[in-house]
Design a protein around this motif. Structure first.
Motif, PDB file in Angstrom:
ATOM      1  N   LEU A 257      33.290   6.457  31.531  1.00 14.89           N
ATOM      2  CA  LEU A 257      32.189   7.333  31.929  1.00 14.89           C
ATOM      3  C   LEU A 257      31.054   6.553  32.579  1.00 14.89           C
ATOM      4  O   LEU A 257      30.903   5.349  32.389  1.00 14.89           O
ATOM      5  CB  LEU A 257      31.659   8.127  30.728  1.00 14.89           C
ATOM      6  N   PHE A 258      30.280   7.264  33.377  1.00 13.69           N
ATOM      7  CA  PHE A 258      29.013   6.792  33.919  1.00 13.69           C
ATOM      8  C   PHE A 258      27.917   7.687  33.355  1.00 13.69           C
ATOM      9  O   PHE A 258      28.070   8.912  33.357  1.00 13.69           O
ATOM     10  CB  PHE A 258      28.967   6.913  35.446  1.00 13.69           C
ATOM     11  N   GLU A 259      26.827   7.096  32.887  1.00 15.90           N
ATOM     12  CA  GLU A 259      25.657   7.888  32.534  1.00 15.90           C
ATOM     13  C   GLU A 259      24.856   8.138  33.812  1.00 15.90           C
ATOM     14  O   GLU A 259      24.698   7.245  34.651  1.00 15.90           O
ATOM     15  CB  GLU A 259      24.800   7.168  31.502  1.00 15.90           C
ATOM     16  N   LEU A 260      24.342   9.365  33.954  1.00 18.39           N
ATOM     17  CA  LEU A 260      23.585   9.756  35.144  1.00 18.39           C
ATOM     18  C   LEU A 260      22.175  10.165  34.732  1.00 18.39           C
ATOM     19  O   LEU A 260      21.930  11.326  34.407  1.00 18.39           O
ATOM     20  CB  LEU A 260      24.288  10.909  35.864  1.00 18.39           C
ATOM     21  N   PRO A 261      21.230   9.228  34.707  1.00 21.15           N
ATOM     22  CA  PRO A 261      19.856   9.596  34.347  1.00 21.15           C
ATOM     23  C   PRO A 261      19.216  10.459  35.425  1.00 21.15           C
ATOM     24  O   PRO A 261      19.640  10.442  36.592  1.00 21.15           O
ATOM     25  CB  PRO A 261      19.155   8.234  34.242  1.00 21.15           C
TER      26      PRO A 261
END
Length: 203
Positions: A24-28
């Motif tokens: 996963l990538f976190e997307l702030p």
């Protein structure tokens, strides 16, 4: 293996590996994201017969399958804004179990998650076939669409010629061939500039 690029931001390569088949990538500040591009990095391909589904997780709304990547399609751009509908998949559920990572909302800023699941290509194609855009494409009728387009073009020509006959057109009305040629030139010019959308407004 994967990279993620949000339009207007720096390239993200901070992929968080969950297990052998999920990451996963976190997307702030996800509330400001319009488009996102996901792609394979470097020369490392998928194993033969495998690809990846790409999922978007928004807090409180669940998962949405966006699309896929494969060796034949190593990158894809997805539109997020105004395109979210909660549709959960079993693989997406498992992505976040035990990771300690969870999408959140803090101070009005949303941190969303882009999940990637490596799966067999036949399974991926079954999932992609259920996307609204794929269903709409499958349900489309090319013959009916061509008929509607032909009717709109003829109606546009009829209205154009009627403008030179005082609005009265009968089966016996004759028009100079030059008018048809002029209509054709104008018609093609409009199509080249803006497509055929103007035909929907033709009366």
């Amino acid at each position: 293996m994967f990279g993620c690029l949000v339009a207007g931001r720096l390239l993200q390569t901070n992929l968080q590996q969950i297990d052998e088949t999920h990451a996963l990538f976190e997307l702030p500040a996800a509330e400001s994201i319009n488009h996102i591009c996901v792609f394979l990095l470097g020369p490392v391909p998928f194993p033969e017969g495998y690809g990846a589904t790409v999922h978007f997780f928004w807090p409180g709304k669940g998962f949405q399958l966006l699309g896929m990547l494969s060796n034949d399609k190593p990158s894809a751009i997805f539109r997020l804004r105004g395109n979210f509908s909660a549709s959960q998949t079993s693989d997406a559920h498992q992505m976040f179990e035990g990771t300690g990572q969870s999408p959140s909302i803090a101070g009005g800023s949303v941190t969303a998650v882009l999940g990637i699941a490596i799966e067999p290509l036949p399974q991926i194609m079954q999932e992609i076939a259920l996307l609204p855009s794929a269903v709409a494409k499958a349900n489309s009728n090319p013959v009916a669409e061509a008929t509607i387009m032909a009717e709109r073009i003829v109606k546009h020509l009829f209205n154009y010629l009627a403008g030179f006959t005082g609005g009265v057109m009968t089966p016996d009305t004759t028009v100079p061939l030059g008018l048809v040629a002029r209509w054709y030139e104008n018609f093609i010019a409009k199509v080249r500039v803006g497509g055929v959308g103007f035909l929907e407004n033709s009366e």
